[in-house]
Design an enzyme around this catalytic site. Structure first.
Site, mmCIF file in Angstrom:
data_model
loop_
_atom_site.group_PDB
_atom_site.id
_atom_site.type_symbol
_atom_site.label_atom_id
_atom_site.label_comp_id
_atom_site.label_asym_id
_atom_site.label_seq_id
_atom_site.Cartn_x
_atom_site.Cartn_y
_atom_site.Cartn_z
ATOM 1 N N LYS A 1 -157.965 -63.438 44.797
ATOM 2 C CA LYS A 1 -157.285 -64.585 45.371
ATOM 3 C C LYS A 1 -156.881 -65.556 44.263
ATOM 4 C CE LYS A 1 -159.989 -64.364 49.664
ATOM 5 N NZ LYS A 1 -160.933 -65.089 50.554
ATOM 6 N N LYS B 1 -157.041 -67.258 39.174
ATOM 7 C CA LYS B 1 -157.178 -65.949 39.829
ATOM 8 C C LYS B 1 -158.652 -65.576 39.845
ATOM 9 C CE LYS B 1 -155.733 -62.107 41.699
ATOM 10 N NZ LYS B 1 -154.641 -61.295 41.182
ATOM 11 N N GLY C 1 -152.584 -67.784 47.398
ATOM 12 C CA GLY C 1 -152.216 -66.436 47.815
ATOM 13 C C GLY C 1 -153.324 -65.455 47.489
ATOM 14 N N ARG C 2 -153.126 -64.214 47.878
ATOM 15 C CA ARG C 2 -154.115 -63.191 47.610
ATOM 16 C C ARG C 2 -153.399 -61.876 47.355
ATOM 17 N NH1 ARG C 2 -157.871 -63.443 52.358
ATOM 18 N NH2 ARG C 2 -157.054 -65.567 52.577
ATOM 19 N N GLY C 3 -154.053 -61.013 46.597
ATOM 20 C CA GLY C 3 -153.482 -59.713 46.281
ATOM 21 C C GLY C 3 -154.580 -58.669 46.208
ATOM 22 N N GLY C 4 -154.223 -57.486 45.713
ATOM 23 C CA GLY C 4 -155.176 -56.394 45.678
ATOM 24 C C GLY C 4 -156.351 -56.641 44.744
ATOM 25 N N PHE C 5 -156.177 -57.553 43.766
ATOM 26 C CA PHE C 5 -157.232 -57.764 42.797
ATOM 27 C C PHE C 5 -157.958 -59.086 42.981
ATOM 28 C CE2 PHE C 5 -155.579 -54.113 40.956
ATOM 29 C CZ PHE C 5 -156.355 -53.688 39.889
ATOM 30 N N ASP D 1 -146.092 -53.694 39.733
ATOM 31 C CA ASP D 1 -145.912 -54.351 41.035
ATOM 32 C C ASP D 1 -144.814 -55.411 40.929
ATOM 33 O OD1 ASP D 1 -146.396 -54.654 43.722
ATOM 34 O OD2 ASP D 1 -148.019 -56.107 43.455
#
Length: 616
Positions: free
Chosen positions: A300, A315, A294-298, A414
């Site tokens: 992958k 991460k 997955g990936r997020g704002g900070f 979050d």
């Protein structure tokens, strides 16, 4: 005549020594590769012109640039396993499971003195199990199951005292299952689906020894002289090889750059492991898209597999986070590592180089709550109601610990179903602290740039950038709506907008009109509708009430997470709900007054604390 014979023997030995060169690991792996058909993508980085295979995918090197692990499991390999694999003398782990490899298991594997893991299961190997495998004195994991192996189980295997995992099931083996030596601790499941029988065996393991020792000891004088000469010649020609090996080991090699220990700031990281970039590149197949979770704002998140076989989640922070100073990054890692709770994702380790910042966590087999709510299958059925209740309580306990059990307290910022991970028992593990923020216990809130997920952000944060622990409480309430409905927070916002309402007001209206079936996950509809499990209806109602208390527009009116835990445990829901209903009419004016006082508090100019950089 005797002298001529001796001279001839010496000449033959010298010729043999000058024509034999030790096979390099690159050559051994090239021969190994040629045993498989086609141009398999697994070998795309195997450049045989290189002096060392240490940068090849699926190959891990240790000290002296020797290959210690070969991991080609589930790579669609078809062909045979070449005996040259036995030339990798430092090999500790050979993993070829889940392929279509046929033919015999090479007896040369028995010469790999350092081998600890041999995983050849789920292939098409035939023939007998080589007796030479009994020579692997360091072997701890042996899995040959789900092949077509035949013949008896070699008694030599019973002498491997380090053997902890053994699986020979689902083959065509025959004969007696040994009950002596290391085999005495293995259960029948290790041998099922064969033609084997249990019987007390009087055979000594040494009766099937892999090597026979010559009994003759008398030799002629010429033989003794020839042997001495041969040894001398061997030493003569071995010397250059030894010198070359020493030079190769000590010459500078191209390596992945990592910060030296003496350059590391003095930050106490407890038991955290510092990984090398090379370790994590190998574990993720060089951060292959196939391993992307997955990936997020900070950044992958990648799935990885370490040399010992353990699965991890890595991460990899975005480039804009690499500018974080060494000391700041390590202090952030230290703070994350101090948050230890059974419902929080525990940090395993980290990696820091001039170009990379990586955090390492245990891999969660059941992924996230969001995944389980929307991706059901035969092996992963929909979450039942008791499991959802357990997830609600576990995640609340984790957040409560962040807010009230840590000093300084940590705000997640979050909270949503995608960041609630599920372990093997489907217990909630709060993860992805990528937006987390540290707060001094004396400060009620801080002003930050708005970050988070639409649908989970409360109004005071969205409009003024003010965040506090009550920001997490709001996100948790929306997460409860996700848990009940099976829908994402963003989708709930869309449903509420159809009636020109906020999610909170829309759900409150459904509750008051006794229409909660419009919110319920279809997978729960049957048990919600009644029968003997009609009690579920009341439990859903209570959970909706808790979620509504958490998603109030007024931040000070939201309960603390410790209070939410108490309510989820069955204490105080009715009292808090009745109190909220009695004060609903005056909350509007109170919110205005609180907003003014909060605005005045902002003018005190509290410096915002450091932002944490990684997920939990």
């Amino acid at each position: 005549m005797a002298a001529r014979r001796l001279l001839l023997v010496l000449l033959l030995l010298l010729c043999g020594l000058t024509s034999v060169h030790p096979i390099s690991e690159v050559d051994a792996l090239q021969a190994f590769k040629l045993g498989f058909a086609g141009d398999n993508p697994a070998f795309q980085s195997w450049d045989t012109t290189m002096a060392t295979p240490c940068t090849w995918f699926h190959v891990t090197c240790g000290m002296g640039n020797q290959v210690v692990r070969l991991d080609l499991g589930n790579q669609s390999l078809s062909g045979v396993l070449k005996p040259e694999i036995g030339q990798l003398q430092a090999l500790q782990s050979l993993e070829l499971y889940g392929n279509n490899i046929s033919g015999n298991i090479p007896r040369q594997l028995g010469g790999l003195a350092s081998l600890q893991t041999l995983d050849l299961y789920l292939n098409k190997f035939t023939g007998e199990i080589p007796n030479e495998l009994g020579n692997l004195s360091k072997l701890s994991n042996l899995r040959l199951n789900n092949n077509s192996l035949s013949g008896p189980i070699p008694m030599s295997l019973t002498t491997i005292q380090s053997l902890d995992v053994l699986d020979l099931s689902h083959n065509n083996l025959s004969g007696i299952i040994p009950t002596s030596g290391s085999f005495s601790r293995f259960t029948p499941i290790s041998f099922i689906d064969n033609h084997l029988t249990y019987k007390n065996s009087s055979d000594s393991p040494s009766n099937n020894s892999a090597a026979a020792v010559p009994s003759g000891r008398s030799t002629s004088n010429i033989g003794a002289i020839a042997g001495g000469a041969a040894a001398g010649a061997a030493m003569l020609f071995a010397a250059p090889i030894v010198v070359f090996a020493w030079w190769w080991r000590h010459k500078p090699h191209e390596q992945f750059f990592d910060l030296l220990d003496e350059e590391t700031p003095e930050v106490h990281l407890g038991q955290l492991r510092r990984f090398t970039l090379r370790e994590l590149q190998v574990a993720t197949d060089n951060f292959s898209p196939n391993n992307l979770l997955g990936r997020g704002g900070f950044g992958k998140v990648y799935k990885g597999r370490l040399l010992d076989g353990s699965l991890i989640a890595i991460k990899r922070l975005n480039e804009d986070r690499i500018g974080t100073g060494e000391r700041q990054f390590l202090m952030e890692v230290e703070i994350i590592s101090m948050a230890v709770h059974q419902n929080l994702l525990r940090l395993h380790g980290y990696c820091m180089t001039p170009t990379e910042r990586l955090l390492v966590y245990p891999y969660m087999e059941n992924r996230s709550l969001e995944t389980r709510l929307r991706e059901c299958s035969a092996s992963q059925p929909p979450l039942d109601w008791p499991t959802r209740r357990k997830i609600a309580l576990g995640s609340a306990r984790g957040l409560s610990y962040l807010h009230e059990g840590c000093d300084p307290k940590i705000i997640h910022r979050d909270v949503k179903a995608a960041n609630i991970l599920l372990n093997e028992k489907l217990e909630a593990i709060v993860g992805d602290f990528g937006l987390a923020r540290i707060m001094d216990y004396k400060v009620s809130h801080v002003v930050t740039g708005v970050m988070g997920t639409l649908g989970h952000i409360p109004m005071e944060y969205l409009t003024a950038g003010r965040t506090s622990d009550k920001t997490d409480v709001f996100g948790y309430g929306i997460m409860l709506f996700e848990l009940i409905s099976g829908k994402r927070g963003f989708d709930l916002v869309g449903l509420a907008n159809e009636e020109n309402a906020r999610v909170h007001d829309w759900v409150k209206k459904l509750l008051e009109e006794e229409r909660l079936e419009a919110l319920i996950d279809p997978n729960l509809q049957e048990i919600y509708d009644g029968g003997e499990q009609g009690g579920v209806r009341e439990e859903v109602r209570l959970l909706v009430q808790i979620a509504l208390l958490c998603t109030q527009e007024s931040a000070p009116s939201r309960p603390r997470m410790s209070t939410v835990v108490t309510m989820l445990e069955g204490v105080g829901v009715a009292e808090h709900w009745d109190a909220w209903k009695r004060t609903t009419t005056v909350l509007g004016s109170l919110e205005v007054g609180q907003s003014d006082s909060d605005a005045r508090a902002d003018s005190v100019a509290n410096l915002p604390p450091d932002t944490l950089s990684g997920p939990r």
